[in-house]
Write an enzyme that holds these catalytic residues in place. Structure first.
Site, PDB file in Angstrom:
ATOM      1  N   GLU B  69       2.370  50.111   7.494  1.00 30.92           N
ATOM      2  CA  GLU B  69       1.502  49.672   6.388  1.00 30.92           C
ATOM      3  C   GLU B  69       0.059  50.066   6.545  1.00 30.92           C
ATOM      4  OE1 GLU B  69       4.094  48.031   7.194  1.00 30.92           O
ATOM      5  OE2 GLU B  69       5.014  47.331   5.347  1.00 30.92           O
ATOM      6  N   HIS B 138       7.707  35.341   5.407  1.00 36.42           N
ATOM      7  CA  HIS B 138       7.929  36.176   4.228  1.00 36.42           C
ATOM      8  C   HIS B 138       7.638  35.434   2.936  1.00 36.42           C
ATOM      9  CE1 HIS B 138      10.121  38.434   7.288  1.00 36.42           C
ATOM     10  NE2 HIS B 138      10.029  39.486   6.496  1.00 36.42           N
TER      11      HIS B 138
END
Lengths: 378, 301
Positions: B69, B138
């Protein structure tokens, strides 16, 4: 030819007196994953030599002026000086086109200059005035110009950015390259390895360049890096280790690297072995982690500007007086720039909130209290 | 003439298809637009938002990235600096935390630091907030974190119309936009007006939408929780309590005017969100409403 006092009348010398072009031996590069490196010889014309000298000396004097202004508290905040490393910025610029791209970290004043920003606008940015290249809102680490993306304060963050600029070059098919610079301190950043991976995978025309000046702030390379062979750290990316104190070595290596990228071979990595005379920044005297003797040794034996001048003089490519005259012109230019930088007004308070957004209608921004509004224009 | 290949036989469009169609149209409209992220190409998108796009536009414009990322976000930002218009997908915004320096320091602040010389026309999009049992790592909502930062525009669509109009506006915006989707809304179908199906339909940022008129209490909310509020409003209506449901659509800038007008009418405010309460979106709404009620030019209420 006659000399008038201490100054030569240079114009009275015929050009035939000077060697127009000479070839110099340059240190052979260490190579990684390459059959051969850049040539061991570099050609220098008189015009090029004078231009490189002028540019490097301008950077040198500009940085020393910044040092002076900082000590007078006219420049505040961060100020990371580039003196000693001039051959890197000049050598790179000499090898690429203005349409190529450059991005570096925070020791950026030299590159800001070689990418076309006048000294006046650099110094005025350091002093935080409206005539600065970023209107006084960026400061030392945030100066920009066409095809020059700063000036970046977060160590290592500029490397993926540079790979992204290279991606744009490939996407647009414009045959341009992006020179992406970082230091020995940044070289261990994870995001750099992420950038290496994607650049190699997608064959991005990115020249990764590590300016190894032996110290990341106060930490020597031996104390920060399990491997100090920064030119090999790209692993599957070919690499070159280059004498960063010799402007011709830097130029030849960068040309080699740019050709590699333009041929569609993907990224390449260069390590420039260089040195900074100043400490990490103006708040670092630079002698608690290295010796004065070391600094002095580099100054006397490897100064990039002296090396170029000596080469030109010993090959009769220019006269001593020409260098002195250039020095004098540069001194004047820097003084005038400093005068501007110290007399230009600061940006007005009503410009405080401008440029939050680009190409937007003006908006209201909350000031210090909910009912004191400021205006932001794009 | 409206054309949307994914319009269901019922005439309704799912949020997923609205996002997909919006991206397709914007990719077609402007060659500089491209999409990168994990699994966006050959997998058709982790949540199938980019289904069909790789087949249509190819490797150059729909780019599968490695699981890095920080690196690929930086690459996207760099590409935007150099003149392209990337859409950077985070598989979920939880992973954007790895790249948050690139979003804030490289993207959001640059136009300001450069005094307007260097713009960053980029969209960061992906599912945000809670899903169904995906675990603490998450499930975080990033509306408040990104909403805090000047230089960013932050939007949070609820309906298919929101998704389509806000995404088109985001892609056409010359500034960094954080586009917070919600995984559990992807499959939900909505009616779409003729106007909202047109190719140039965009929704301006900073304008909330009153999804339900009411007189007794204002419910200020965003994303999936608009649905919760409408459901609650239906239950309360049976008891004679009429709720006004304000769909923020835009976190930054926040439409304080619409909120204030509603609260002035109802005198009661409840903020409803998926993020944590402390230092959150609801906290900001309450602070703004209270400041608005107490300023020198406002009568005390």
């Amino acid at each position: 030819p006659c000399l008038q006092g201490a100054r030569a009348v240079v114009s009275s010398r015929a050009f035939a007196d000077f060697t127009p072009k000479a070839s110099f031996e340059i240190k052979k590069c260490d190579v990684h994953r390459l059959e051969e490196g850049p040539p061991g010889q570099a050609e220098l014309t008189r015009e090029q030599g004078l231009h490189y000298y002028r540019t490097m000396q301008t950077i040198r004097r500009m940085e020393l002026k910044a040092d002076q202004l900082y000590k007078q508290k006219i420049i505040r905040g961060f100020c990371h000086l580039y003196d000693g490393q001039e051959a890197c910025a000049m050598g790179i610029e000499a090898a690429i086109n203005p349409t190529d791209h450059v991005i570096t970290a925070y020791r950026a004043h030299g590159y800001t200059y070689t990418r076309g920003v006048p000294v006046k606008q650099i110094l005025a940015e350091l002093t935080g005035r409206k005539g600065g290249i970023a209107k006084g809102k960026g400061g030392s680490m945030h100066m920009y110009a066409p095809n020059f993306y700063g000036g970046n304060g977060i160590v290592g963050a500029q490397v993926p950015l540079g790979a992204g600029i290279a991606l744009a070059c490939k996407y647009l098919g414009n045959n341009q390259v992006c020179v992406t610079l970082y230091g020995d301190g940044a070289a261990n950043q994870g995001q750099i390895f992420e950038a290496y991976n994607m650049a190699a995978l997608w064959k991005l025309p990115c020249i990764f360049i590590c300016e190894n000046n032996k110290y990341g702030m106060g930490t020597s390379v031996e104390r920060s890096s399990a491997s100090t062979d920064y030119y090999r750290r790209g692993d599957y990316i070919p690499g070159l280790r280059v004498d960063g104190m010799d402007v011709l070595s830097v130029r030849e290596a960068t040309k080699f690297a740019a050709d590699h990228c333009r041929a569609g071979k993907g990224p390449i990595l260069m390590e420039l072995e260089t040195y900074r005379y100043h400490g990490h920044s103006m708040s670092d005297p630079g002698v608690s982690y290295r010796t004065r003797e070391e600094i002095q040794e580099v100054r006397s034996k490897s100064d990039p500007i002296s090396m170029l001048k000596d080469r030109m003089l010993s090959n009769k490519m220019a006269a001593m007086e020409e260098f002195k005259e250039m020095d004098s012109e540069i001194r004047k230019e820097i003084e005038e720039a400093a005068l501007f930088a110290t007399s230009d007004p600061e940006p007005p308070l009503d410009a405080l909130c401008d440029h939050i957004f680009h190409n937007d209608l003006p908006l209201e921004v909350r000031g210090t209290t909910p009912w004191s509004k400021l205006k932001s224009s794009s | 003439m409206a054309s949307l290949s994914c319009v269901l036989r019922s005439g309704r469009v799912t949020v997923r298809d609205a996002l997909n169609q919006a991206m397709d149209e914007e990719l077609e409209r402007d060659e500089r637009v491209f999409l990168l992220g994990e699994e966006v190409a050959q997998y058709d998108g982790a949540y199938k938002i980019s289904r069909g796009l790789w087949k249509k536009y190819g490797d150059a414009r729909i780019i599968d990235t490695p699981i890095t990322e920080m690196g690929f976000t930086g690459i996207a930002v760099g590409a935007a600096m150099a003149g392209l218009r990337p859409i950077c997908e985070f598989m979920t915004f939880n992973f954007s935390m790895q790249a948050i320096d690139q979003v804030i320091n490289s993207a959001a602040k640059t136009n300001y630091m450069s005094a307007g010389r260097q713009s960053v026309p980029i969209v960061f999009r992906g599912p945000n907030g809670a899903s169904a049992g995906v675990g603490a790592q998450h499930s975080q909502c990033f509306a408040a974190w990104y909403g805090h930062c000047p230089g960013l525009k932050v939007v949070s669509p609820w309906s298919a119309e929101d998704a389509r109009g806000l995404l088109k506006a985001a892609i056409r915006d010359d500034n960094p936009v954080v586009f917070l989707e919600n995984e559990l809304m992807y499959g939900v179908p909505f009616e779409m007006s003729e106007e909202s199906l047109s190719k140039d339909f965009t929704i301006p940022f900073g304008k909330a939408k009153v999804e339900r008129q009411g007189t007794h209490v204002t419910l200020v909310t965003h994303s999936r929780y608009v649905s919760f509020c409408l459901d609650a409003a239906a239950v309360l209506a049976k008891e004679g309590v009429e709720c006004e449901v304000v769909n923020l659509r835009s976190i930054r800038p926040l439409d304080v005017e619409t909120i204030e007008a509603s609260v002035m009418k109802t005198n009661h405010l409840v903020t409803v969100e998926g993020g944590w309460p402390q230092f959150g979106v609801g906290a900001e709404v309450c602070a703004r409403v209270m400041e608005g009620m107490m300023g020198p030019h406002r009568p005390p209420h």
